[in-house]
Each structure stands twice: as C-alpha cells, then as structure tokens.
Enzyme design. Sequence first.
Site, short mmCIF file in Angstrom:
data_model
loop_
_atom_site.label_atom_id
_atom_site.label_comp_id
_atom_site.label_asym_id
_atom_site.label_seq_id
_atom_site.Cartn_x
_atom_site.Cartn_y
_atom_site.Cartn_z
N HIS A 59 -2.05 -8.96 1.71
CA HIS A 59 -1.68 -7.70 2.40
C HIS A 59 -2.78 -7.40 3.42
O HIS A 59 -3.06 -8.23 4.30
CB HIS A 59 -1.48 -6.61 1.34
CG HIS A 59 -0.90 -5.31 1.84
ND1 HIS A 59 -0.21 -5.18 3.01
CD2 HIS A 59 -0.95 -4.05 1.30
CE1 HIS A 59 0.17 -3.92 3.18
NE2 HIS A 59 -0.27 -3.21 2.16
N ARG A 82 3.61 -5.43 16.56
CA ARG A 82 2.22 -4.96 16.51
C ARG A 82 1.26 -6.05 16.99
O ARG A 82 0.20 -5.77 17.51
CB ARG A 82 1.87 -4.51 15.07
CG ARG A 82 2.73 -3.37 14.56
CD ARG A 82 2.47 -3.07 13.09
NE ARG A 82 2.84 -4.19 12.24
CZ ARG A 82 2.66 -4.23 10.92
NH1 ARG A 82 2.10 -3.21 10.30
NH2 ARG A 82 3.02 -5.29 10.21
N SER A 137 0.83 -1.22 0.00
CA SER A 137 0.00 0.00 0.00
C SER A 137 0.86 1.27 0.00
O SER A 137 0.60 2.20 -0.78
CB SER A 137 -0.97 0.00 1.18
OG SER A 137 -0.32 -0.32 2.39
N ASP A 141 -1.96 -8.80 11.57
CA ASP A 141 -3.34 -9.21 11.26
C ASP A 141 -3.81 -10.42 12.04
O ASP A 141 -5.00 -10.70 12.09
CB ASP A 141 -3.46 -9.49 9.76
CG ASP A 141 -3.17 -8.25 8.94
OD1 ASP A 141 -3.68 -7.18 9.31
OD2 ASP A 141 -2.42 -8.34 7.95
N HIS A 153 5.74 -13.00 6.71
CA HIS A 153 5.94 -11.59 6.37
C HIS A 153 7.07 -11.46 5.36
O HIS A 153 7.98 -12.28 5.32
CB HIS A 153 6.30 -10.76 7.62
CG HIS A 153 6.05 -9.30 7.43
ND1 HIS A 153 7.00 -8.45 6.94
CD2 HIS A 153 4.94 -8.55 7.65
CE1 HIS A 153 6.48 -7.23 6.86
NE2 HIS A 153 5.24 -7.26 7.28
N1 NMX Z 1 0.97 -20.08 5.29
C1 NMX Z 1 1.36 -20.98 4.36
N2 NMX Z 1 2.38 -20.79 3.52
C2 NMX Z 1 3.08 -19.66 3.65
C3 NMX Z 1 2.79 -18.70 4.62
C4 NMX Z 1 1.66 -18.93 5.45
N3 NMX Z 1 1.26 -18.04 6.36
N4 NMX Z 1 3.67 -17.66 4.51
C5 NMX Z 1 4.50 -17.97 3.50
N5 NMX Z 1 4.14 -19.17 2.96
C6 NMX Z 1 4.70 -19.82 1.79
C7 NMX Z 1 4.56 -18.93 0.59
O1 NMX Z 1 3.24 -19.02 0.06
C8 NMX Z 1 5.64 -19.44 -0.32
O2 NMX Z 1 5.17 -20.66 -0.89
P1 NMX Z 1 5.50 -21.03 -2.43
O3 NMX Z 1 7.00 -21.02 -2.54
O4 NMX Z 1 4.90 -22.36 -2.60
O5 NMX Z 1 4.87 -19.96 -3.26
C9 NMX Z 1 6.75 -19.78 0.67
O6 NMX Z 1 6.10 -19.97 1.95
C10 NMX Z 1 7.81 -18.72 0.80
O7 NMX Z 1 7.20 -17.50 1.14
P2 NMX Z 1 7.98 -16.43 2.07
O8 NMX Z 1 9.21 -16.04 1.33
O9 NMX Z 1 8.11 -16.95 3.44
O10 NMX Z 1 6.93 -15.22 2.16
P3 NMX Z 1 6.72 -14.01 1.15
O11 NMX Z 1 7.65 -12.91 1.50
O12 NMX Z 1 6.71 -14.46 -0.26
O13 NMX Z 1 5.21 -13.58 1.49
C11 NMX Z 1 3.38 -13.13 2.89
C12 NMX Z 1 4.87 -12.92 2.66
C13 NMX Z 1 2.94 -12.22 4.01
C14 NMX Z 1 2.61 -12.75 1.63
C15 NMX Z 1 3.14 -14.60 3.25
O14 NMX Z 1 3.82 -14.93 4.44
C16 NMX Z 1 1.67 -14.96 3.40
O15 NMX Z 1 1.02 -15.26 2.40
N6 NMX Z 1 1.09 -14.90 4.65
C17 NMX Z 1 -0.30 -15.11 4.87
C18 NMX Z 1 -1.09 -13.86 4.51
C19 NMX Z 1 -0.86 -12.75 5.50
O16 NMX Z 1 -0.93 -12.92 6.70
N7 NMX Z 1 -0.62 -11.53 4.97
C20 NMX Z 1 -0.53 -10.35 5.84
C21 NMX Z 1 0.84 -9.68 5.82
C22 NMX Z 1 0.83 -8.48 6.73
N8 NMX Z 1 0.01 -7.38 6.20
O17 NMX Z 1 -0.81 -6.86 6.86
O18 NMX Z 1 0.15 -7.00 5.03
C1 MLT Z 2 2.17 -3.68 6.46
O1 MLT Z 2 1.86 -3.19 7.55
O2 MLT Z 2 2.18 -2.99 5.42
C2 MLT Z 2 2.40 -5.15 6.37
O3 MLT Z 2 2.98 -5.64 7.54
C3 MLT Z 2 3.08 -5.60 5.11
C4 MLT Z 2 4.51 -5.22 4.90
O4 MLT Z 2 5.14 -4.53 5.68
O5 MLT Z 2 5.04 -5.69 3.86
#
Ligand code: NMX
Ligand code: MLT
Length: 470
Positions: free
Chosen positions: A307, A363, A277, A409, A354
């Site tokens: 996100h 947080r 964002s 979250d 994350h």
């Molecule tokens: N549950 C299952 N698998 C996960 C999770 C999770 N919570 N987090 C990461 N992975 C997987 C990810 O999908 C990826 O799989 P693949 O290689 O098969 O595509 C692998 O682990 C490696 O990912 P990472 O490098 O650890 O994470 P990345 O930096 O790519 O993504 C998020 C970060 C936040 C997108 C990821 O951890 C996620 O999808 N979390 C769940 C959604 C979430 O809580 N998002 C909120 C973030 C905070 N916010 O407010 O924005």
């Molecule tokens: C945020 O607050 O924007 C989330 O934790 C996602 C991020 O920092 O990438």
Amino acid sequence: MAFFRSVSALSRLRSRVGQQPTLANSVRWLQIQTSTATDLRSELKELIPEYQERVKKLRKEHANVELGKITVDMVLGGMRGMTALVWLGSAVDPDEGIRFRGMTIPDCQKKLPGACPGGEPLPEGILWLLLTGKIPNKEQVDSLSQELRSRATIPDYAFKAIDALPVSAHPMTQFTTGVMALQVESEFQKAYESGIPKARYWEPTYEDTLNLIARLPGIAAYIYRRKYKDGKIIPLDDSLDYGANYAHMLGFDDPEMLEFMRLYISIHSDHEGGNVSSHTAHLVASPLSDPYLAFAAALNGLAGPLHGLANQEVLRWIRSIVAEFGTPNISTEQLSEYIHKTLNSGQVIPGYGHGVLRKTDPRYTCQREFALKHLPNDPYFQLVSKIKEVVPPILTKLGKVKNPWPNVDAHSGVLLNYYGLTEENYYTVLFGVSRAVGVGPQLIWDRALGMPLERPKSVTLEKLEQLCAK
Ligand code: NMX
Ligand code: MLT
C-alpha cells in the site's frame, strides 16, 4: 526540549490571537454546485438532513436490491470487486481512475482555487469539496486555511511521546505514535463520556477531524527534523496555506516545492473507500472509536509495502538500479535485465499494479506533467519515464498481473528527491498526512448518517468446502 516547548507556546499564543475535460466530464462537474456558505461547518450542517433522508429512503425502499454476487474467488481473493461500502468523497473507475465528488484531477486543477491563479489545487479546497460536494471559492478556502492554522497547536506530550522512541524508529512508527498521543484531546471521547445524544455525534467528530488534519503536518515535520535534520522545529508560518506550511515546516521553501506539495496532498487525499487505509479508518471508527484512533489504525495499514510504503520502495528500487549500473542513464536492455532480476528474486516491481485500476493512474500522469514542466532534464525523472516504457510489457508477459501500469507511487519519489527531500523512508508520512484529508470527511459523514458498527460474516475453511461441494 525547552526549545520545542517555547515554539509550542508561541504557536499557542498565535492561535489565541488570531488534460482537457471531455464533454461528458465537463457536464458532470458543471453539475457540482459552487459553495455559498460562510464556513465549512455551516455548509455541512445544512447538508446533513438531506443526506440523512436519502440514506433513510434507500434503507426503507430498496433494502433488498442486490448489488452483485459474492463468489469464492472474492472471499479468498481479498474481496476484490465486492461492493460493500458507501464512500461519499470519491470513486475509482478502473480505466479512468479517481474522481473527487465527480471531478477528475484535471477538473480539480481547473476549478478549485490555487495559491495563485492557475496554480495547483489547494488541499483546503479538496477538503471542502470532499466533505460537502461543493466547489469552494478562494475566500472560503483562505478562511479554512486560517482555521486550520488556528487549530494547529500540538501539545508537548505528543512530541515527548515521539521522543520516547529511538531516532532509528521508522518514520511511520513515529507518526502513528504522535497521532495516538494527539488522541488525548479527543472531543468525541469527552462528549461520549458526557452522554452526547447520537444525533449530535457528528459535531465532536467534526472537531476532532479538523484538529487532527490541522495538527498532522506539525507532527510529521517534527519527525522529519528529528530523524534527518537538526531536530529544531520550524514554526508554522501564518501567511502560508496548508500544503505550503507543511513543506515550510519540513525545511523547504522553494516555491516550486510548495506547489508540488499542494498537488501531492490533493491527489493523495482520497481513493474511494476500499483501499486499506481508508477502509481501516472507516472500520475502526464504526464502533465509535474517535477519529484519532481510527486514523492511527489507517496509518498502520498505509505503512505496508503493498500500500502506501510502495512510494519508499520505488525510490529505493530506482536507487538500486543506479547503484547496479553506476548511472541513471542506462539502456533499455540494461533496465529490462534489472526488472527480470527483481522479478526472479521473488519481489514485486514497486509502483506498478493496482487492486482496482486497469490503466495508468491519473495521479501518475499529473505528476509526470508536473515533472515535464519543471524538471524535464532530471536524470531520475528520465529513468522513471523509461521504466514506464519497459515494465508494462514485462509484467503483461507474466500472464498473471491484472494491471501492468504505473500507480501513484511510481512517480512521487523522483519529484521529492529533485526538490531535496531525498530520505525515502519518510515518503509514506507525506502520504499519511494527505490521506487524512480524504478519510476525515468520511468519518464525519459516518457519524452524521448513523452508520452502524461494521461486522461482516466469515466462514471456516471447512464450511467453504461444504458450500462448494453442494
Ligand atoms: N510486480 C510483480 N508482480 C505483481 C505486480 C507487480 N508490480 N502486481 C501484481 N503482481 C502479481 C501479484 O503479486 C500476484 O501474484 P501471485 O498470484 O503470485 O500472488 C498476481 O500478480 C496477481 O495480482 P493482481 O491481481 O494483479 O494484483 P492485486 O490486486 O492482488 O494487488 C497490488 C495489487 C498493488 C498489491 C500489486 O499490484 C502490487 O503488489 N504492486 C506493487 C506494490 C505497489 O506498487 N503498491 C502500491 C499500490 C498503490 N498504493 O499506493 O497503495
Ligand atoms: C490508494 O491511494 O489508496 C491506493 O491507490 C490503493 C488503492 O486504491 O487500493
């Protein structure tokens, strides 16, 4: 509709009238100056020449200093770890989490003014800190509250634009529509059309940003009342601060909920510049699109489930656990079974992982502390606590998840649910209102520092293969 109009007229009339810090941490926030300015704009105006000089010096004397190398993994992997932006308000350390102008969340809880002594930081104080890098006193924060209230009048056509959408539209779709309607009053757009010189771009950007921040709670509360309640607007209360007023306009007046809302907005405001964002807002503002256009774009990124929408998904997932077992009081084995079921169906565990953090999000921790203080026996809070014990080892075992710990979250939903804000599809709107408090100051600095149009270079897949073959 007539009712909405009369409320709007009324507010128009009104607006016319009127954790223990470590030693290292303590030293760092002691270095942050307390503000002595009479108002936020004057404080900012005084700071601009000094910051302009610093940027000029960096570009003149250090233009070729290398900040790291760019790898194929970065280019194909969502630019993780690639330093590519300047963001003044905050920085995220992988282990320690967020610092707002050098201050941790506990520092902010200790040093920024609250509604009462020892209360949660007021979002107005965070806004002041993020914009100026200085700690405001209670008087300054109170006068900023008053200023925001005086800017909060929402034109009728913004409500009408939202009304043009079916009530069934997702709250984030309604929110972005409302923000786009507010853009009609952009001071930056008017000033640009009248030929304002570049050196003064920050001035109408400041006006737009403060107006946007002031008006978002009214738009956001309207959407909540329209979609989930009787559709009647609850007018702004002139005696309340920003966070409390938002809760009040939603229909919540429990003092604990007002405190939670102040904390919620403060901690969700900023998370350095690379998150989807914030980065989107900065990018979209770079060709001189005004703050409304930039922030509406940011909200569209926030609405993605990886996100900001993750807060909605977390409560939905927790409810699905309760529905599966008929109670939130489940065993570790039952929870573990459900987590595996979610993962085996190809879904992520929402609220975990994350892009930068590698430890529990502070947080999350401060929301847990709030829950321990105010709702320790709530069954949903207890389930969230159990999830925090069971999820990380399972994610670690997958071998690919870089951060198995909870993010912001993972916790917010059970607190909102406890205070009666049970409609999880609305949760990302709360995140959106908060994010404006962090993104807005950077948009002002972008114009004050003459930040250029953002235009990185891309490569074709063939070119990338050629480069790798060399
Ligand atoms: N549950 C299952 N698998 C996960 C999770 C999770 N919570 N987090 C990461 N992975 C997987 C990810 O999908 C990826 O799989 P693949 O290689 O098969 O595509 C692998 O682990 C490696 O990912 P990472 O490098 O650890 O994470 P990345 O930096 O790519 O993504 C998020 C970060 C936040 C997108 C990821 O951890 C996620 O999808 N979390 C769940 C959604 C979430 O809580 N998002 C909120 C973030 C905070 N916010 O407010 O924005
Ligand atoms: C945020 O607050 O924007 C989330 O934790 C996602 C991020 O920092 O990438």
